[in-house]
Design a protein around this motif. Structure first.
Motif, PDB file in Angstrom:
ATOM      1  N   THR A  48      48.467  45.508  43.450  1.00 41.06           N
ATOM      2  CA  THR A  48      48.480  46.353  42.254  1.00 41.06           C
ATOM      3  C   THR A  48      49.707  47.243  42.231  1.00 41.06           C
ATOM      4  OG1 THR A  48      46.060  46.366  42.182  1.00 41.06           O
ATOM      5  CG2 THR A  48      47.204  48.100  40.962  1.00 41.06           C
ATOM      6  N   LEU A 106      49.065  53.820  51.402  1.00 40.89           N
ATOM      7  CA  LEU A 106      47.906  53.788  50.510  1.00 40.89           C
ATOM      8  C   LEU A 106      46.644  54.212  51.239  1.00 40.89           C
ATOM      9  CD1 LEU A 106      48.471  50.624  48.287  1.00 40.89           C
ATOM     10  CD2 LEU A 106      49.249  52.974  47.976  1.00 40.89           C
ATOM     11  N   TYR A 135      49.061  56.928  46.875  1.00 43.17           N
ATOM     12  CA  TYR A 135      49.369  56.097  45.691  1.00 43.17           C
ATOM     13  C   TYR A 135      49.923  56.950  44.550  1.00 43.17           C
ATOM     14  CZ  TYR A 135      48.920  52.938  41.738  1.00 43.17           C
ATOM     15  OH  TYR A 135      49.183  52.178  40.628  1.00 43.17           O
ATOM     16  N   ARG A 141      45.070  46.334  46.697  1.00 37.98           N
ATOM     17  CA  ARG A 141      45.736  47.518  46.146  1.00 37.98           C
ATOM     18  C   ARG A 141      47.241  47.475  46.349  1.00 37.98           C
ATOM     19  NH1 ARG A 141      43.081  48.817  50.783  1.00 37.98           N
ATOM     20  NH2 ARG A 141      44.169  50.027  52.381  1.00 37.98           N
TER      21      ARG A 141
END
Length: 410
Positions: A194, A160, A165, A191
């Motif tokens: 997520t 990431l 991503y 993140r």
């Protein structure tokens, strides 16, 4: 816990034992049963804890027991070096099983691409890939993932950080929805959560010593100014008995400059950076791994791209901007329950970074006294073209100091 207690396939266990594996590390002891049970997993563990084997072994065991003859597992990794190392570990662990694997990564020539394509067409059991090159094969139509049952994201935080991503999500779109997904990361920022929410199904979670360096690392700092760094580095490498050392710098320009300085000092070293050809990078890593090269110099890309035991010394020539990167850098030493030394050069500009690192690891780092012969090296300042001070100049020190007036110009 011993590896016999996992009840692996006999041929797989033979490979494990032949590589000298006896007792499982904490991440292996916790992760392997979860993966064998078929659950999705989020695992957070620092470098050097054995996380690669913790996901490879149960995946290999699944392939052994199901006698699959197609691409069953996909492992995504952030760098070509890590992809190659995972591929090499598959080769060692699966030596007696007949399981095949293929590393897929960019940066090589047309021959390398063709070799990867042939491996894919031969339906290797496991593909280990960097996201960018994998997408190239997917869009060409040569690669099909209809039979993939396992997806592994290794060093997901690093992927990431590198902006992968969208590539990861695109790759996931090619995979069957019914699969086991395993996410391994050294850190767990928002993140990552997520990403996990989008691609994992009711995952189990494991956290092992998040952001804590291994106990066997002797962490030290030297308070220096920039002109003292290189002389100190030369002294450390020449005077101390370190057989295997990694030097981390913030930019490849510094890596190249340090290589020249050490070469001039007759210190056997190699610079590892993105300007090298793939073959040159592989040769450097192989020489270092085989103990034929005592010193390697690189940037943070090297901190997650090298898996070598027996490294005695890590030097942070520059303090990393992210405290987590400090942990990854020094995690290259004291691996597999060994010991090692990590030395960081800290100048006045880096004091806030040092404070952040000490807060993260929850302890102060031992400060060492600078050798007497280096204390006389003067700090040089030079004005930048736009007025800002420059601290890394190599111009000669100003000989006219104190109250002595500078001679008038003719």
């Amino acid at each position: 816990m011993t590896f016999q207690e996992f009840n692996f396939n006999e041929q797989l266990l033979e490979g494990v034992l032949s590589m000298g594996y006896t007792n499982a590390t904490p991440i292996q002891e916790m992760a392997i049963p979860v993966i064998l049970n078929g659950d999705d997993l989020i695992a957070c563990a620092q470098t050097g804890t054995g996380k690669t084997a913790s996901y490879l072994l149960p995946v290999l065991n699944f392939i052994c027991n199901t006698h699959k003859h197609q691409t069953t597992a996909l492992v995504l990794a952030p760098t070509r070096e890590l992809a190659q190392q995972i591929d090499q570990q598959v080769e060692g662990l699966a030596y007696f099983t007949g399981i095949s694997s293929q590393a897929v990564f960019g940066g090589g020539d047309g021959m390398a691409y063709e070799q990867q394509r042939r491996g894919i067409q031969n339906n290797v059991n496991i593909i280990i890939a960097t996201p960018g090159r994998l997408i190239a094969h997917l869009t060409s139509g040569v690669l099909k993932f209809n039979d993939v049952t396992h997806l592994v994201l290794d060093e997901a935080d690093r992927m990431l950080d590198m902006g992968f991503y969208d590539d990861i999500m695109r790759i996931v779109g090619y995979l069957p929805k019914k699969r086991q997904t395993l996410l391994f990361s050294a850190t767990m920022p928002g993140r990552i959560r997520t990403l996990a929410k989008n691609i994992l199904n009711d995952p189990k979670q494991i956290n092992i010593a998040i952001s804590q360096p291994a106990a066997g690392i002797d962490q030290q700092i030297y308070r220096v100014h920039d002109q003292q760094k290189t002389p100190l580095l030369r002294m450390l490498l020449k005077d101390a008995n370190y057989a295997s050392s990694i030097i981390f710098a913030s930019r490849k320009e510094i890596v190249k400059s340090l290589y020249k300085e050490l070469k001039h000092a007759h210190i056997d070293a190699a610079a590892f950076h993105s300007d090298l050809q793939q073959g040159e990078r592989e040769e450097i890593l192989l020489r270092f791994k085989n103990k034929k090269l005592p010193v390697i110099i690189g940037t943070d890309a090297l901190s997650r791209g090298i898996d070598v035991e027996g490294i005695d010394l890590v030097v942070n020539y520059d303090v990393p901007g992210d405290p987590e990167d400090y942990v990854h850098r020094i995690g290259r030493t004291a691996r597999a329950a060994t010991t090692g030394t990590a030395i960081t050069f800290v100048n006045d500009r880096d004091l806030k970074k040092l404070k952040s690192i000490e807060q993260l690891i929850d302890k102060p780092i031992n400060e060492k006294d600078l050798p007497e012969e280096l204390k006389g090296i003067e700090q040089v300042r030079e004005e930048r073209p736009h007025g800002g001070p420059r601290h890394d100049s190599k111009r000669r020190p100003n000989r006219y100091k104190g109250n002595k007036p500078r001679p008038a110009a003719n």
